[in-house]
Write a protein that holds these residues in place. Structure first.
Motif, mmCIF file in Angstrom:
data_model
loop_
_atom_site.group_PDB
_atom_site.id
_atom_site.type_symbol
_atom_site.label_atom_id
_atom_site.label_comp_id
_atom_site.label_asym_id
_atom_site.label_seq_id
_atom_site.Cartn_x
_atom_site.Cartn_y
_atom_site.Cartn_z
ATOM 1 N N SER A 82 0.800 -1.220 0.000
ATOM 2 C CA SER A 82 0.000 0.000 0.000
ATOM 3 C C SER A 82 0.832 1.268 0.000
ATOM 4 N N GLY A 83 2.070 1.199 0.525
ATOM 5 C CA GLY A 83 2.778 2.445 0.778
ATOM 6 C C GLY A 83 2.030 3.247 1.830
ATOM 7 N N ASP A 84 2.261 4.561 1.890
ATOM 8 C CA ASP A 84 1.603 5.434 2.874
ATOM 9 C C ASP A 84 0.302 5.962 2.285
ATOM 10 N N THR A 85 -0.805 5.498 2.801
ATOM 11 C CA THR A 85 -2.084 5.871 2.207
ATOM 12 C C THR A 85 -3.203 5.722 3.208
ATOM 13 N N GLU A 86 -4.335 6.302 2.868
ATOM 14 C CA GLU A 86 -5.573 5.988 3.575
ATOM 15 C C GLU A 86 -6.395 5.044 2.693
ATOM 16 N N ASP A 87 -7.614 4.797 3.105
ATOM 17 C CA ASP A 87 -8.466 3.813 2.417
ATOM 18 C C ASP A 87 -9.084 4.442 1.172
ATOM 19 N N ILE A 88 -8.244 4.716 0.213
ATOM 20 C CA ILE A 88 -8.621 5.455 -0.995
ATOM 21 C C ILE A 88 -9.459 4.601 -1.959
ATOM 22 N N PRO A 89 -10.221 5.237 -2.849
ATOM 23 C CA PRO A 89 -11.024 4.462 -3.802
ATOM 24 C C PRO A 89 -10.194 3.520 -4.660
ATOM 25 N N GLU A 90 -8.983 3.935 -5.032
ATOM 26 C CA GLU A 90 -8.141 3.097 -5.903
ATOM 27 C C GLU A 90 -7.711 1.811 -5.215
ATOM 28 N N MET A 91 -7.636 1.830 -3.888
ATOM 29 C CA MET A 91 -7.358 0.604 -3.154
ATOM 30 C C MET A 91 -8.598 -0.276 -3.100
ATOM 31 N N ARG A 92 -9.723 0.352 -2.860
ATOM 32 C CA ARG A 92 -10.959 -0.402 -2.662
ATOM 33 C C ARG A 92 -11.407 -1.168 -3.909
ATOM 34 N N VAL A 93 -10.978 -0.739 -5.093
ATOM 35 C CA VAL A 93 -11.401 -1.429 -6.321
ATOM 36 C C VAL A 93 -10.371 -2.444 -6.825
ATOM 37 N N LEU A 94 -9.307 -2.664 -6.078
ATOM 38 C CA LEU A 94 -8.340 -3.680 -6.492
ATOM 39 C C LEU A 94 -9.023 -5.043 -6.589
ATOM 40 N N LYS A 95 -8.560 -5.854 -7.532
ATOM 41 C CA LYS A 95 -9.138 -7.175 -7.738
ATOM 42 C C LYS A 95 -8.050 -8.245 -7.734
ATOM 43 N N ASN A 96 -8.453 -9.436 -7.306
ATOM 44 C CA ASN A 96 -7.612 -10.639 -7.426
ATOM 45 C C ASN A 96 -6.252 -10.466 -6.744
ATOM 46 N N ILE A 97 -6.254 -9.857 -5.557
ATOM 47 C CA ILE A 97 -5.021 -9.702 -4.788
ATOM 48 C C ILE A 97 -4.847 -10.927 -3.893
ATOM 49 N N ASP A 98 -3.711 -11.565 -4.027
ATOM 50 C CA ASP A 98 -3.419 -12.738 -3.197
ATOM 51 C C ASP A 98 -2.917 -12.335 -1.818
ATOM 52 N N LYS A 99 -1.968 -11.390 -1.782
ATOM 53 C CA LYS A 99 -1.408 -10.939 -0.509
ATOM 54 C C LYS A 99 -1.343 -9.409 -0.527
ATOM 55 N N ALA A 100 -1.882 -8.802 0.518
ATOM 56 C CA ALA A 100 -1.914 -7.340 0.626
ATOM 57 C C ALA A 100 -1.162 -6.909 1.877
ATOM 58 N N PHE A 101 -0.253 -5.961 1.707
ATOM 59 C CA PHE A 101 0.505 -5.386 2.819
ATOM 60 C C PHE A 101 -0.068 -3.994 3.062
ATOM 61 N N ILE A 102 -0.699 -3.819 4.230
ATOM 62 C CA ILE A 102 -1.533 -2.641 4.483
ATOM 63 C C ILE A 102 -0.985 -1.850 5.666
ATOM 64 N N CYS A 103 -0.782 -0.543 5.431
ATOM 65 C CA CYS A 103 -0.286 0.353 6.473
ATOM 66 C C CYS A 103 -1.418 0.776 7.395
ATOM 67 N N MET A 104 -1.069 1.213 8.597
ATOM 68 C CA MET A 104 -2.040 1.778 9.547
ATOM 69 C C MET A 104 -1.279 2.460 10.674
ATOM 70 N N ASN A 105 -1.014 3.729 10.536
ATOM 71 C CA ASN A 105 -0.353 4.455 11.621
ATOM 72 C C ASN A 105 -0.739 5.926 11.573
ATOM 73 N N LEU A 106 -1.233 6.394 12.689
ATOM 74 C CA LEU A 106 -1.592 7.806 12.807
ATOM 75 C C LEU A 106 -0.405 8.595 13.356
ATOM 76 N N PRO A 107 -0.306 9.868 12.961
ATOM 77 C CA PRO A 107 -1.265 10.642 12.157
ATOM 78 C C PRO A 107 -1.041 10.533 10.653
ATOM 79 N N TYR A 108 -0.098 9.686 10.218
ATOM 80 C CA TYR A 108 0.378 9.748 8.836
ATOM 81 C C TYR A 108 -0.479 8.994 7.829
#
Length: 269
Positions: free
Chosen positions: A183-209
């Protein structure tokens, strides 16, 4: 007459084989939609992919004899027991993703380096022949791996200055028949939400960034990767609760496997 029929059948068989051999396959030169699954042109369909967490946003993937570094930072010392990279992906300009010192300390003589333009502008010119610049939506194939550049940016007004839209890239790597998303540094953007056929996803989660555990889980539940790896979860001052993230994901979809790796080997969390 019988001999004529046999001869005609033989000619038809030969023509069919020739057509199959001449089929060039998929054209991957065109830009994909983010929901589109690409067919890699590689003939090397290695099934074993090794994931090596280094720290925070930094990871290594080994796919057969190809070694991929994601956001290499920490100096050469952090990679002293690792294979030298064939492909390096850098997501953004911040110091936890881009370290010129680390690049200069590594043996990158045979590596290609994929980066957004903002990162390319900060890398010394001696690396220019190795660099592939990918803007959001671009794709590039190297070593039989098709890499898609996915937008990464903040949505909250108070955080938009951290990661502006268009500056950095998340990445989808097509490794044979598998699709890995960082994901890199991101929020839950529309471009992430429409991804398809992902086998493994590495997802960030840290505030405030970046985003909260709840926002990260909401996005994951929408694009439904087979497996998800929480990473990049150290913030300021708090550390995100990856157990809470796992609970939220599995409450919404128990079929998604949440895997926790040790992204902070020098910390007690």
């Amino acid at each position: 007459m019988k001999n004529l029929i046999i001869a005609l059948l033989s000619c038809f068989t030969i023509l069919s084989i020739c057509r199959e051999k001449s089929n060039p396959g998929s054209d991957i030169s065109a830009k994909p939609e983010y929901s589109e699954q690409l067919s890699s042109t590689t003939t090397n369909l290695q099934s074993q992919i090794k994931i090596i967490p280094i720290e925070h946003a930094t990871a290594i993937l080994e796919w057969g004899d190809i070694t991929i570094y994601i956001d290499p930072v920490g100096g050469a010392e952090a990679f002293k027991n690792q294979k030298q990279p064939d492909l390096i992906l850098i997501t953004d300009v911040h110091g936890d993703h881009l370290s010129v010192e680390t690049l200069e300390g590594l043996n990158t003589s045979n590596a290609k380096i994929m980066v957004p333009q903002a990162v390319a502008d900060k890398i010394p010119s001696k690396f220019t022949p190795q660099i592939d610049v990918l803007n959001n939506g671009d794709l590039k194939e190297r070593f039989g791996i098709t890499v898609e550049a996915i937008p990464m940016y903040n949505l909250r007004e108070e955080a938009k200055s951290f990661h502006e839209k268009g500056r950095g890239n998340g990445y989808v790597l097509n490794l044979g028949r598998k699709r890995y998303y960082f994901s890199g540094d991101t929020e839950d953007i529309p471009e992430m939400r429409v991804l398809k056929n992902i086998d493994k996803a590495f997802i960030c989660m840290n505030l405030p960034y970046t985003m909260t555990e709840k926002s990260a889980a909401s996005a994951v539940l929408e694009f439904k990767p087979q497996e998800v790896y929480p990473y990049h979860y150290r913030g300021r001052p708090d550390v995100s609760d990856v157990n809470k993230f796992k609970e939220l994901v599995n409450e919404g979809n128990p079929e998604i496997i949440v895997i926790q790796l040790d992204w902070y080997p020098n910390e007690d969390y």
